[in-house]
Design an enzyme around this catalytic site. Structure first.
Site, PDB file in Angstrom:
ATOM      1  N   VAL A  90       0.840  -1.197   0.000  1.00  0.00           N
ATOM      2  CA  VAL A  90       0.000   0.000   0.000  1.00  0.00           C
ATOM      3  C   VAL A  90       0.880   1.254   0.000  1.00  0.00           C
ATOM      4  O   VAL A  90       0.659   2.186  -0.783  1.00  0.00           O
ATOM      5  CB  VAL A  90      -0.953   0.015   1.212  1.00  0.00           C
ATOM      6  CG1 VAL A  90      -1.926   1.190   1.096  1.00  0.00           C
ATOM      7  CG2 VAL A  90      -1.734  -1.293   1.309  1.00  0.00           C
ATOM      8  N   ASP A  91       1.869   1.273   0.863  1.00  0.00           N
ATOM      9  CA  ASP A  91       2.799   2.402   0.900  1.00  0.00           C
ATOM     10  C   ASP A  91       3.526   2.559  -0.430  1.00  0.00           C
ATOM     11  O   ASP A  91       3.667   3.667  -0.953  1.00  0.00           O
ATOM     12  CB  ASP A  91       3.834   2.199   2.007  1.00  0.00           C
ATOM     13  CG  ASP A  91       3.358   2.716   3.352  1.00  0.00           C
ATOM     14  OD1 ASP A  91       2.634   3.720   3.378  1.00  0.00           O
ATOM     15  OD2 ASP A  91       3.705   2.116   4.379  1.00  0.00           O
TER      16      ASP A  91
END
Length: 401
Positions: free
Chosen positions: A174-175
């Site tokens: 996600v990051d």
């Protein structure tokens, strides 16, 4: 004749001011730095980016987590809560093309360094705000990390084996995706600036990044109202497309169409499966998934991973082993594609790092500078801004740098 600029990154001359930490923001700015941008990373005096403390593992006292995200950058320390620190930021903004920050919502505005304030200093500034849930909406002030959004964003609901507890993806996906989107966003804003002369405000958030990756899964839910479940390595729409147990481990077999299904059966000698009308088209293979996977597993368990992968590779059928990361990095193809490079570090010596994934024929990216030590370039930056040696000593005494 078109002029060729070899070994000069496409973003040479672009200045990036990075006021971010941890993963998404630093990854975004590193992608720009790899392509030639001059990235200045600003960190808190005495502490720095929190990933400097993400140990073990470490090399000569330097966190490998931090090292992986901060190459090709210069680094300085600056206390943004001081008036002198804010003034230095304003001076840096005046000559920057891009600013990337990932503070809590409203923090930059409280410091008097929000986009509306900074665009008055530099109307050409592309200001990128990275956040967890976006800078507007009911959840804009909620704290967020990759793991939180892997759960909230639905990823963990489809990751892992059926009937097992939820697990996260092994990478901080996600990051990393948010960092990719942030870098893409600022590049589009720069392109618009070339035509209009004006910068703009760019946003990238963890929530919107992970939701955007749902693609065909989300489209299916919107069409049917049925949420997909955890299926291990299997695919909800394609069969066979998963890992199979072998004599000595596991092998991936990935068959996305009926043509490759026939090739796979021929390559592995699975004539009975090829001739079975229940398995001739993908829709039926999905329908009879359990039966088919059971039959294929009987076969795969009788062979080694290498035996199966060799047959698949010879026939041009997609498949392969499940490597651990050390095995991946040892693959000859990784060396051939220059995905491991070395750079001189001031305390470590020669530091191995991952290479550049995007290959440009005329203006390639490169790994030129090792990740900076905390405050390594502070004096250099301040000298460029017109601060005297005496000024710099005074700033240090006051805790500004």
């Amino acid at each position: 004749m078109r002029e060729v600029f070899l070994m000069v990154g496409p973003l040479q001359g672009i200045k990036v001011l990075e006021l971010s930490r941890t993963l998404a923001g630093p990854f975004a700015s590193m992608l720009l730095a790899d392509m030639g941008a001059d990235v200045l990373k600003v960190e808190q005096p005495g502490i720095g980016d929190e990933t400097r403390g993400y140990t073990p593992p470490e090399i000569a006292g330097e966190s490998t987590y931090y090292l992986s995200l901060n190459r090709n950058k210069r680094g300085m320390t600056l206390n943004l809560k001081t008036d002198a620190g804010k003034e230095i930021v304003r001076r840096l903004v005046a000559e920057s093309d891009i600013l990337i920050e990932n503070f809590r919502n409203g923090t930059m505005e409280k410091l008097g360094l929000g986009y509306n304030e900074l665009k008055e200093i530099n109307p050409r500034l592309v200001y990128c705000a990275v956040s967890g849930f976006g800078r507007t909406g009911l959840m804009k002030d909620e704290p967020a990390y990759d793991l939180v959004l892997q759960g909230f964003g639905g990823l963990m609901s489809v990751t892992g084996e059926a009937g097992s507890p939820p697990v996260k993806v092994g990478y901080s996906i996600v990051d990393l995706t948010t960092g990719l989107y942030a870098s893409l966003g600022v590049m589009m804003a720069l392109w618009v600036r070339e035509k209009t002369g004006k910068g703009q405000y760019v946003e990238a958030s963890l929530l919107e990044s992970i939701v955007s990756l749902q693609t065909y899964l989300a489209q299916g839910v919107m069409a049917t109202g049925i949420a997909p479940k955890r299926m291990g390595s299997a695919h909800p729409n394609i069969v066979p497309y998963q890992a199979f147990e072998t004599k000595d481990g596991y092998v991936i077999i990935a068959i996305p169409n009926d043509w490759l299904w026939k090739k796979m059966c021929d390559a592995l000698g699975l004539n009975e499966l090829k001739d079975n009308p229940k398995f001739s088209v993908n829709a039926d293979r999905v329908k009879y998934r359990t039966e088919l996977i059971g039959l294929m597993t009987v076969y795969s368990k009788s062979k080694t991973t290498k035996e199966i992968t060799d047959k698949l590779r010879a026939a041009g059928v997609p498949g392969g082993p499940i490597n651990d990361i050390s095995q991946v990095l040892a693959e000859p193809q990784i060396k051939e594609r220059e995905m491991i490079v070395e750079v001189e570090h001031p305390t470590i010596g020669m530091l191995k790092m991952l290479g550049i994934p995007i290959k440009l024929s005329e203006t390639p990216g490169s790994v030129r500078i090792a990740p900076p030590l905390l405050g390594q370039h502070t004096s250099e930056v301040l000298d460029h801004l017109g601060y005297s040696a005496e000024d710099i000593v005074h700033l240090k005494e006051k805790g500004v740098i």
